[in-house]
Design a protein around this motif. Structure first.
Motif, mmCIF file in Angstrom:
data_model
loop_
_atom_site.group_PDB
_atom_site.id
_atom_site.type_symbol
_atom_site.label_atom_id
_atom_site.label_comp_id
_atom_site.label_asym_id
_atom_site.label_seq_id
_atom_site.Cartn_x
_atom_site.Cartn_y
_atom_site.Cartn_z
ATOM 1 N N LEU A 188 0.826 -1.201 0.000
ATOM 2 C CA LEU A 188 0.000 0.000 0.000
ATOM 3 C C LEU A 188 0.865 1.259 0.000
ATOM 4 O O LEU A 188 0.541 2.253 -0.663
ATOM 5 N N GLY A 189 1.982 1.214 0.730
ATOM 6 C CA GLY A 189 2.897 2.345 0.728
ATOM 7 C C GLY A 189 3.527 2.557 -0.636
ATOM 8 O O GLY A 189 3.694 3.697 -1.089
ATOM 9 N N LEU A 190 3.881 1.452 -1.305
ATOM 10 C CA LEU A 190 4.450 1.541 -2.648
ATOM 11 C C LEU A 190 3.444 2.148 -3.621
ATOM 12 O O LEU A 190 3.808 3.006 -4.446
ATOM 13 N N LEU A 191 2.182 1.722 -3.524
ATOM 14 C CA LEU A 191 1.154 2.285 -4.380
ATOM 15 C C LEU A 191 1.027 3.793 -4.179
ATOM 16 O O LEU A 191 0.956 4.564 -5.142
ATOM 17 N N ALA A 192 1.014 4.199 -2.910
ATOM 18 C CA ALA A 192 0.879 5.620 -2.606
ATOM 19 C C ALA A 192 2.075 6.414 -3.109
ATOM 20 O O ALA A 192 1.933 7.510 -3.671
ATOM 21 N N PHE A 193 3.271 5.850 -2.930
ATOM 22 C CA PHE A 193 4.484 6.540 -3.376
ATOM 23 C C PHE A 193 4.529 6.630 -4.901
ATOM 24 O O PHE A 193 4.851 7.681 -5.463
ATOM 25 N N ALA A 194 4.203 5.532 -5.583
ATOM 26 C CA ALA A 194 4.232 5.533 -7.045
ATOM 27 C C ALA A 194 3.241 6.541 -7.613
ATOM 28 O O ALA A 194 3.542 7.247 -8.588
ATOM 29 N N ARG A 195 2.077 6.628 -7.005
ATOM 30 C CA ARG A 195 1.095 7.604 -7.448
ATOM 31 C C ARG A 195 1.605 9.030 -7.247
ATOM 32 O O ARG A 195 1.472 9.889 -8.122
ATOM 33 N N ALA A 196 2.157 9.285 -6.056
ATOM 34 C CA ALA A 196 2.648 10.637 -5.748
ATOM 35 C C ALA A 196 3.804 11.030 -6.664
ATOM 36 O O ALA A 196 3.920 12.195 -7.059
ATOM 37 N N ALA A 197 4.661 10.037 -7.001
ATOM 38 C CA ALA A 197 5.836 10.318 -7.827
ATOM 39 C C ALA A 197 5.524 10.274 -9.314
ATOM 40 O O ALA A 197 6.347 10.697 -10.138
ATOM 41 N N GLY A 198 4.366 9.750 -9.669
ATOM 42 C CA GLY A 198 4.006 9.640 -11.076
ATOM 43 C C GLY A 198 4.817 8.606 -11.830
ATOM 44 O O GLY A 198 5.187 8.805 -12.989
ATOM 45 N N ILE A 199 5.088 7.478 -11.173
ATOM 46 C CA ILE A 199 5.893 6.432 -11.805
ATOM 47 C C ILE A 199 5.106 5.126 -11.868
ATOM 48 O O ILE A 199 4.135 4.922 -11.126
ATOM 49 N N GLU A 200 5.553 4.241 -12.737
ATOM 50 C CA GLU A 200 4.977 2.911 -12.867
ATOM 51 C C GLU A 200 6.078 1.884 -12.668
ATOM 52 O O GLU A 200 7.086 1.898 -13.379
ATOM 53 N N VAL A 201 5.915 1.019 -11.657
ATOM 54 C CA VAL A 201 6.900 -0.022 -11.376
ATOM 55 C C VAL A 201 6.188 -1.369 -11.312
ATOM 56 O O VAL A 201 4.961 -1.440 -11.298
ATOM 57 N N ILE A 202 6.965 -2.443 -11.271
ATOM 58 C CA ILE A 202 6.410 -3.788 -11.161
ATOM 59 C C ILE A 202 6.446 -4.223 -9.701
ATOM 60 O O ILE A 202 7.524 -4.316 -9.102
ATOM 61 N N HIS A 203 5.289 -4.474 -9.123
ATOM 62 C CA HIS A 203 5.217 -4.933 -7.739
ATOM 63 C C HIS A 203 5.501 -6.428 -7.676
ATOM 64 O O HIS A 203 4.892 -7.225 -8.395
ATOM 65 N N VAL A 204 6.441 -6.801 -6.787
ATOM 66 C CA VAL A 204 6.788 -8.210 -6.592
ATOM 67 C C VAL A 204 6.501 -8.563 -5.129
ATOM 68 O O VAL A 204 7.277 -8.215 -4.237
ATOM 69 N N PRO A 205 5.374 -9.225 -4.847
ATOM 70 C CA PRO A 205 5.044 -9.567 -3.454
ATOM 71 C C PRO A 205 5.806 -10.799 -2.977
ATOM 72 O O PRO A 205 5.998 -11.755 -3.731
ATOM 73 N N TYR A 206 6.240 -10.746 -1.718
ATOM 74 C CA TYR A 206 6.929 -11.880 -1.088
ATOM 75 C C TYR A 206 6.158 -12.322 0.147
ATOM 76 O O TYR A 206 5.242 -11.634 0.595
ATOM 77 N N ARG A 207 6.548 -13.430 0.696
ATOM 78 C CA ARG A 207 5.954 -13.903 1.948
ATOM 79 C C ARG A 207 6.818 -13.400 3.098
ATOM 80 O O ARG A 207 7.497 -14.152 3.789
ATOM 81 N N GLY A 208 6.840 -12.091 3.249
ATOM 82 C CA GLY A 208 7.615 -11.462 4.313
ATOM 83 C C GLY A 208 8.687 -10.533 3.779
ATOM 84 O O GLY A 208 9.232 -10.746 2.688
ATOM 85 N N GLY A 209 8.983 -9.495 4.550
ATOM 86 C CA GLY A 209 9.979 -8.515 4.140
ATOM 87 C C GLY A 209 11.386 -9.061 4.077
ATOM 88 O O GLY A 209 12.203 -8.616 3.259
ATOM 89 N N ALA A 210 11.704 -10.020 4.960
ATOM 90 C CA ALA A 210 13.050 -10.589 4.964
ATOM 91 C C ALA A 210 13.342 -11.300 3.641
ATOM 92 O O ALA A 210 14.459 -11.207 3.110
ATOM 93 N N ALA A 211 12.351 -12.005 3.115
ATOM 94 C CA ALA A 211 12.534 -12.700 1.833
ATOM 95 C C ALA A 211 12.745 -11.701 0.702
ATOM 96 O O ALA A 211 13.583 -11.913 -0.183
ATOM 97 N N ALA A 212 12.002 -10.604 0.727
ATOM 98 C CA ALA A 212 12.178 -9.571 -0.294
ATOM 99 C C ALA A 212 13.572 -8.963 -0.202
ATOM 100 O O ALA A 212 14.235 -8.735 -1.227
#
Length: 322
Positions: free
Chosen positions: A165-189
């Motif tokens: 959700l934070g990435l979505l908000a940041f991408a919208r505010a910055a006007g950029i398009e990125v590829i979201h890659v979800p992981y099963r936890g932040g450590a794995a990412a």
């Protein structure tokens, strides 16, 4: 659902439910099971393992931390929602208030299946990039994303998590398009970031900190309104052209529905003692947490309001379970 069929102790001829019966004697009577519905090594898990030994000293019984991952945290939630032993609790995060709007066919209702005990800590989010990514600042990252729209990969701790959700908000505010890659936890990412498998992460300081400290990635910005004490050299996203931007994950303590007030109070007091311990508090700050330990009533309000806000965000952003 057994956790919702609570008998009334004052009615003649009706036996107490297992949860209530346990609470009538000395509590706790054995080890306390703490279900963390996220992978070991992530932000929520790390905070739990720092605090539970001290909590156990206060309560006179140890904690068994159990990582039960899957289905955006709902598998672990279900374990506690149906528990009737009086010794099972849930250490949940923002998925607790997002899942009701995201997942269908759950065998329990997040709004009624749990007793909120305390908002334990918050976890500032951060943007970090792999070592060979050309951007050295957030502005350069945004420029790179605009030059190559839809090609830069950014990992988070999972679909519909605070990181996503934070990435979505940041991408919208910055006007950029990125590829979201979800992981099963932040450590794995973070590990995949260190290995160069993805370009960046939008996850917690706790999760990304080890790979940054190991020289395998670098921070570009944090999602708090003011700089984080343990990462004072890292500028906030807000101060880099996005005034008011804020994105944090959190961890909170829940019991099953019907957890007796005396047990809620005992757990809250044990948590408060642990967080007040200067050594543990310093450890939490060091790994990137902000200690809170809110009162049960305040946490109940936080969860209720957050669930309503997330329902609106999930709908407006058209987020779907993956």
């Amino acid at each position: 659902m057994t956790t919702r069929r609570m008998s009334l102790a004052g009615m003649a001829g009706l036996a107490l439910s297992p949860l209530s019966a346990r609470a009538q004697g000395a509590w706790p009577q054995r080890s306390i099971r703490l279900v963390v519905p996220f992978a070991a090594g992530g932000a929520a898990d790390s905070a739990a393992r720092v605090l539970t030994p001290r909590m156990g000293e206060r309560l006179g019984q140890g904690f068994v931390v159990e990582n039960r991952t899957g289905a955006s945290g709902s598998l672990g939630g279900h374990e506690v929602a149906r528990a009737t032993d009086g010794h099972s609790f849930l250490w949940d995060a923002s998925s607790h208030i997002v899942n009701p709007s995201l997942l269908r066919g759950l065998p329990f209702d997040y709004a009624t299946a749990f007793t909120p005990i305390s908002l334990v800590v918050t976890f500032p989010s951060a943007v970090a990039v792999k070592n060979d990514f050309p951007a050295r600042t957030l502005a350069e990252f945004i420029a790179a994303a605009k030059a190559r729209p839809g090609t830069i990969t950014v990992g988070t701790q999972g679909n519909a998590t605070a990181g996503h959700l934070g990435l979505l908000a940041f991408a919208r505010a910055a006007g950029i398009e990125v590829i979201h890659v979800p992981y099963r936890g932040g450590a794995a990412a973070a590990q995949d970031l260190a290995a160069g498998a993805i370009d960046a992460v939008f996850t917690t300081l706790v999760s990304a900190g080890p790979v940054v400290d190991g020289g395998r990635a670098r921070f570009l910005g944090v999602g708090t309104l003011t700089r984080v004490e343990s990462r004072a050299a890292v500028p906030t996203i807000a101060e880099q052209g996005f005034a008011g931007f804020e994105s944090n994950e959190w961890a909170g303590l829940f019991g099953p529905a019907g957890t007796p007030a005396s047990v809620v109070d005992a757990m809250y007091r044990a948590l408060s003692v642990a967080i007040a311990d200067p050594t543990l508090r310093a450890r939490l700050v060091q790994i990137g947490c902000v200690p809170v330990a809110s009162r049960p009533a305040d946490f109940t309000r936080f969860v209720t309001e957050g669930r309503a806000a997330m329902a609106t965000l999930v709908r407006e952003a058209n987020i779907r379970a993956e």
